[in-house]
Design a protein around this motif. Structure first.
Motif, PDB file in Angstrom:
ATOM      1  N   GLU A   9     -70.336 -46.528 -36.124  1.00 41.83           N
ATOM      2  CA  GLU A   9     -69.997 -47.464 -37.212  1.00 41.83           C
ATOM      3  C   GLU A   9     -71.251 -48.175 -37.720  1.00 41.83           C
ATOM      4  O   GLU A   9     -71.428 -48.335 -38.926  1.00 41.83           O
ATOM      5  N   ARG A  54     -65.917 -49.996 -42.688  1.00 41.09           N
ATOM      6  CA  ARG A  54     -64.605 -49.929 -42.024  1.00 41.09           C
ATOM      7  C   ARG A  54     -63.484 -49.869 -43.046  1.00 41.09           C
ATOM      8  O   ARG A  54     -62.527 -49.110 -42.888  1.00 41.09           O
ATOM      9  N   SER A  57     -63.505 -46.401 -44.619  1.00 41.59           N
ATOM     10  CA  SER A  57     -63.012 -45.424 -43.648  1.00 41.59           C
ATOM     11  C   SER A  57     -61.505 -45.517 -43.496  1.00 41.59           C
ATOM     12  O   SER A  57     -60.811 -44.501 -43.422  1.00 41.59           O
ATOM     13  N   GLU A  58     -61.002 -46.735 -43.458  1.00 42.49           N
ATOM     14  CA  GLU A  58     -59.552 -46.953 -43.340  1.00 42.49           C
ATOM     15  C   GLU A  58     -58.829 -46.389 -44.567  1.00 42.49           C
ATOM     16  O   GLU A  58     -57.788 -45.762 -44.458  1.00 42.49           O
ATOM     17  N   LEU A  60     -59.870 -43.941 -46.487  1.00 37.10           N
ATOM     18  CA  LEU A  60     -59.997 -42.485 -46.541  1.00 37.10           C
ATOM     19  C   LEU A  60     -59.250 -41.759 -45.427  1.00 37.10           C
ATOM     20  O   LEU A  60     -59.051 -40.557 -45.519  1.00 37.10           O
ATOM     21  N   THR A  61     -58.872 -42.482 -44.394  1.00 36.80           N
ATOM     22  CA  THR A  61     -58.153 -41.866 -43.285  1.00 36.80           C
ATOM     23  C   THR A  61     -56.677 -41.780 -43.635  1.00 36.80           C
ATOM     24  O   THR A  61     -56.050 -42.802 -43.909  1.00 36.80           O
ATOM     25  N   PRO A  62     -56.123 -40.561 -43.620  1.00 32.03           N
ATOM     26  CA  PRO A  62     -54.704 -40.454 -43.958  1.00 32.03           C
ATOM     27  C   PRO A  62     -53.851 -41.154 -42.901  1.00 32.03           C
ATOM     28  O   PRO A  62     -54.201 -41.141 -41.720  1.00 32.03           O
ATOM     29  N   PRO A  63     -52.780 -41.774 -43.337  1.00 30.00           N
ATOM     30  CA  PRO A  63     -51.923 -42.462 -42.373  1.00 30.00           C
ATOM     31  C   PRO A  63     -51.275 -41.449 -41.429  1.00 30.00           C
ATOM     32  O   PRO A  63     -50.985 -40.321 -41.817  1.00 30.00           O
ATOM     33  N   THR A  64     -51.102 -41.879 -40.218  1.00 30.18           N
ATOM     34  CA  THR A  64     -50.412 -41.009 -39.267  1.00 30.18           C
ATOM     35  C   THR A  64     -48.917 -41.240 -39.421  1.00 30.18           C
ATOM     36  O   THR A  64     -48.453 -42.361 -39.604  1.00 30.18           O
TER      37      THR A  64
END
Length: 75
Positions: A9, A54, A57-58, A60-64
């Motif tokens: 990070e 952060r 990144s949050e 761009l990260t697909p939700p689970t």
């Protein structure tokens, strides 16, 4: 915030700061002052860049999602 940051990070935060400096010619876009290296920035500035990477990144990260179970016929 900096104390609990991982090395990856902090590396991303430094890269983002370096990209900013590359765009502004190494100067503050607000004051025009020469900018220091990321490691020489005050902790608050480094924490702000960390928060920025952060947040990106949050975003761009697909939700689970948990798979939904379809009802079984006759159950």
């Amino acid at each position: 915030m900096l104390a609990n940051a991982g090395g990856a990070e902090l590396h991303l935060a430094a890269r983002a700061y370096t990209a900013y400096c590359g765009t502004t010619g190494g100067r503050s876009a607000v004051t025009g002052a020469q900018l220091p290296a990321f490691e020489a920035c005050p902790p608050l500035v480094r924490a702000a860049w960390l928060a920025s990477v952060r947040a990106v990144s949050e975003f761009l990260t697909p939700p689970t999602s948990t798979p939904t179970r379809e009802p079984q016929p006759g159950v």
